[in-house]
Enzyme design. Sequence first.
Site, PDB file in Angstrom:
ATOM      1  CG  ASN A  57     -11.683  -3.495   5.120  1.00  0.00           C
ATOM      2  OD1 ASN A  57     -10.849  -4.346   4.837  1.00  0.00           O
ATOM      3  ND2 ASN A  57     -12.383  -2.844   4.204  1.00  0.00           N
ATOM      4  CB  CYS A  72     -10.979  -5.173  -0.227  1.00  0.00           C
ATOM      5  SG  CYS A  72     -10.713  -3.740   0.812  1.00  0.00           S
ATOM      6  CG  HIS A 103     -13.317  -8.000   2.115  1.00  0.00           C
ATOM      7  ND1 HIS A 103     -12.158  -7.858   2.852  1.00  0.00           N
ATOM      8  CD2 HIS A 103     -13.704  -6.747   1.766  1.00  0.00           C
ATOM      9  CE1 HIS A 103     -11.864  -6.572   2.930  1.00  0.00           C
ATOM     10  NE2 HIS A 103     -12.782  -5.876   2.288  1.00  0.00           N
TER      11      HIS A 103
HETATM   12  O1  UT7 Z   1     -13.420  -3.097   1.614  1.00  0.00           O
HETATM   13  C1  UT7 Z   1     -13.321  -2.221   0.541  1.00  0.00           C
HETATM   14  C2  UT7 Z   1     -14.623  -1.769   0.097  1.00  0.00           C
HETATM   15  N1  UT7 Z   1     -15.180  -0.809   1.045  1.00  0.00           N
HETATM   16  C3  UT7 Z   1     -16.390  -1.015   1.529  1.00  0.00           C
HETATM   17  O2  UT7 Z   1     -16.989  -2.025   1.269  1.00  0.00           O
HETATM   18  C4  UT7 Z   1     -17.006   0.083   2.355  1.00  0.00           C
HETATM   19  C5  UT7 Z   1     -18.397   0.372   1.839  1.00  0.00           C
HETATM   20  N2  UT7 Z   1     -19.049   1.478   2.525  1.00  0.00           N
HETATM   21  C6  UT7 Z   1     -19.456   1.417   3.813  1.00  0.00           C
HETATM   22  O3  UT7 Z   1     -19.221   0.455   4.494  1.00  0.00           O
HETATM   23  C7  UT7 Z   1     -20.301   2.548   4.332  1.00  0.00           C
HETATM   24  O4  UT7 Z   1     -20.662   3.377   3.254  1.00  0.00           O
HETATM   25  C8  UT7 Z   1     -19.624   3.403   5.435  1.00  0.00           C
HETATM   26  C9  UT7 Z   1     -19.489   2.589   6.699  1.00  0.00           C
HETATM   27  C10 UT7 Z   1     -18.258   3.862   4.965  1.00  0.00           C
HETATM   28  C11 UT7 Z   1     -20.488   4.622   5.746  1.00  0.00           C
HETATM   29  O5  UT7 Z   1     -21.784   4.190   6.104  1.00  0.00           O
HETATM   30  P1  UT7 Z   1     -23.059   4.815   5.389  1.00  0.00           P
HETATM   31  O6  UT7 Z   1     -24.224   4.212   6.025  1.00  0.00           O
HETATM   32  O7  UT7 Z   1     -22.918   4.654   3.904  1.00  0.00           O
HETATM   33  O8  UT7 Z   1     -22.976   6.332   5.803  1.00  0.00           O
HETATM   34  P2  UT7 Z   1     -22.902   7.626   4.888  1.00  0.00           P
HETATM   35  O9  UT7 Z   1     -21.557   7.792   4.283  1.00  0.00           O
HETATM   36  O10 UT7 Z   1     -24.086   7.653   3.973  1.00  0.00           O
HETATM   37  O11 UT7 Z   1     -23.136   8.740   5.979  1.00  0.00           O
HETATM   38  C12 UT7 Z   1     -24.370   8.881   6.679  1.00  0.00           C
HETATM   39  C13 UT7 Z   1     -24.219   9.985   7.694  1.00  0.00           C
HETATM   40  C14 UT7 Z   1     -23.637  11.271   7.113  1.00  0.00           C
HETATM   41  O12 UT7 Z   1     -24.232  12.354   7.775  1.00  0.00           O
HETATM   42  P3  UT7 Z   1     -25.418  13.186   7.080  1.00  0.00           P
HETATM   43  O13 UT7 Z   1     -24.848  13.703   5.809  1.00  0.00           O
HETATM   44  O14 UT7 Z   1     -26.523  12.188   6.864  1.00  0.00           O
HETATM   45  O15 UT7 Z   1     -25.729  14.206   8.108  1.00  0.00           O
HETATM   46  C15 UT7 Z   1     -22.187  11.178   7.489  1.00  0.00           C
HETATM   47  O16 UT7 Z   1     -21.570  12.455   7.573  1.00  0.00           O
HETATM   48  O17 UT7 Z   1     -23.328   9.567   8.721  1.00  0.00           O
HETATM   49  C16 UT7 Z   1     -22.266  10.523   8.847  1.00  0.00           C
HETATM   50  N3  UT7 Z   1     -21.053   9.821   9.217  1.00  0.00           N
HETATM   51  C17 UT7 Z   1     -20.736   9.541  10.495  1.00  0.00           C
HETATM   52  N4  UT7 Z   1     -21.364   9.816  11.655  1.00  0.00           N
HETATM   53  C18 UT7 Z   1     -20.770   9.385  12.794  1.00  0.00           C
HETATM   54  C19 UT7 Z   1     -20.071   9.328   8.414  1.00  0.00           C
HETATM   55  N5  UT7 Z   1     -19.132   8.730   9.158  1.00  0.00           N
HETATM   56  C20 UT7 Z   1     -19.520   8.854  10.441  1.00  0.00           C
HETATM   57  C21 UT7 Z   1     -18.950   8.445  11.669  1.00  0.00           C
HETATM   58  N6  UT7 Z   1     -19.624   8.737  12.808  1.00  0.00           N
HETATM   59  N7  UT7 Z   1     -17.786   7.763  11.741  1.00  0.00           N
END
Ligand code: UT7
Length: 329
Positions: free
Chosen positions: A286, A116, A256
């Site tokens: 993204n 990215c 970004h």
């Molecule tokens: O550009 C390159 C660099 N990449 C980035 O900058 C991305 C950086 N990361 C992020 O933007 C975020 O970490 C994400 C958007 C990918 C995920 O958001 P998060 O707030 O970190 O969520 P998480 O992975 O901690 O997941 C929280 C909960 C989990 O459930 P439990 O374990 O708390 O029950 C996930 O299973 O949300 C769940 N979850 C979802 N729920 C509904 C993960 N994806 C989804 C989804 N819909 N699409």
Amino acid sequence: MSKIHAAITAVNGYVPDYVLTNKELETMVDTNDEWITTRTGIKERRILKGEGLATSDLAAPAVKGLLKKRGISAEEIEVIVFCTSTPDMPFPATANILADKVGAINAWGYDLNAACSGFIFGLATGASFIESGRYKKVLVVGADKMSSIVNYEDRATCIIFGDGCGVVLLEPDTEGNGIIDSICKSDGSGREFLHQKAGGSLKPASHETVDNKEHFAYQEGKTVFKFAVTNMADVAAEVMERNNLTADDIQWLVPHQANKRIIDATIARTGVPPERVMVNIERYGNTTNGTIPLCLWEWESKLKKGDNLILAAFGGGFTWGSIYLKWAY
Ligand code: UT7
């Protein structure tokens, strides 16, 4: 003689027609519009559909449009820096394929892979060709067909990425506009948190790698988020500080577009007010290498000669970086 800076003298973009909405994703994986919107800021993204279409097919119309806008021919292009994480094929470089598709018969070029942060790295290196005095027309392309490496059964990644391309032309400027400063950083120990497991020399493609879905983007979102939120903001602040710039001096912050919450952290750290920050993540998601030039393309009509812009990115590698430039037209 006054110093030669590399100035952006034209910008263009291309996104495919197909719109993948949060609503449609709800039918594909266990997710919902409210979760995606609050966690990422994304509402929809574009997808390149159709057999035989690759990343270069996003770039070719963007480049053709840019040449028309600038009123120059493809033969005048000398160098193509093609920033991508989804090349058409492992080799030859997508830069070569693009040159063929647009008729840039006098250009040489190469692909640059910094995930990215690719467009920041590409702009920094492309600028060096101009600053050296050796080249006068360098294309820096940021393009990805992310849909080719996204697992649409993995709700943690498929909601984030989209396809798109932005391109800029760099030419010499002796009026003091153009790319003034850049900071590019990397830390390869972060590779375990965001990568594609198979298809490289470490793990060539096999039936097993396909069965294990190892040709898709793998991300440990929480860890990447933690590094992104501090490093993107810090590097933007660093390039401002070392050029004695405060938020009042910055007309546009161009972050970004990975996650609206990461963008908000950069806004808070730099102090640039939200109305002077380019954000289109809600419409494109993204697009990896495409995000920053797509923003420049969409905001082009608002930009004025001499405007101070800060560009910043964070991505897989880990890689991150920031550029201070003065808009040249
Ligand atoms: O550009 C390159 C660099 N990449 C980035 O900058 C991305 C950086 N990361 C992020 O933007 C975020 O970490 C994400 C958007 C990918 C995920 O958001 P998060 O707030 O970190 O969520 P998480 O992975 O901690 O997941 C929280 C909960 C989990 O459930 P439990 O374990 O708390 O029950 C996930 O299973 O949300 C769940 N979850 C979802 N729920 C509904 C993960 N994806 C989804 C989804 N819909 N699409």
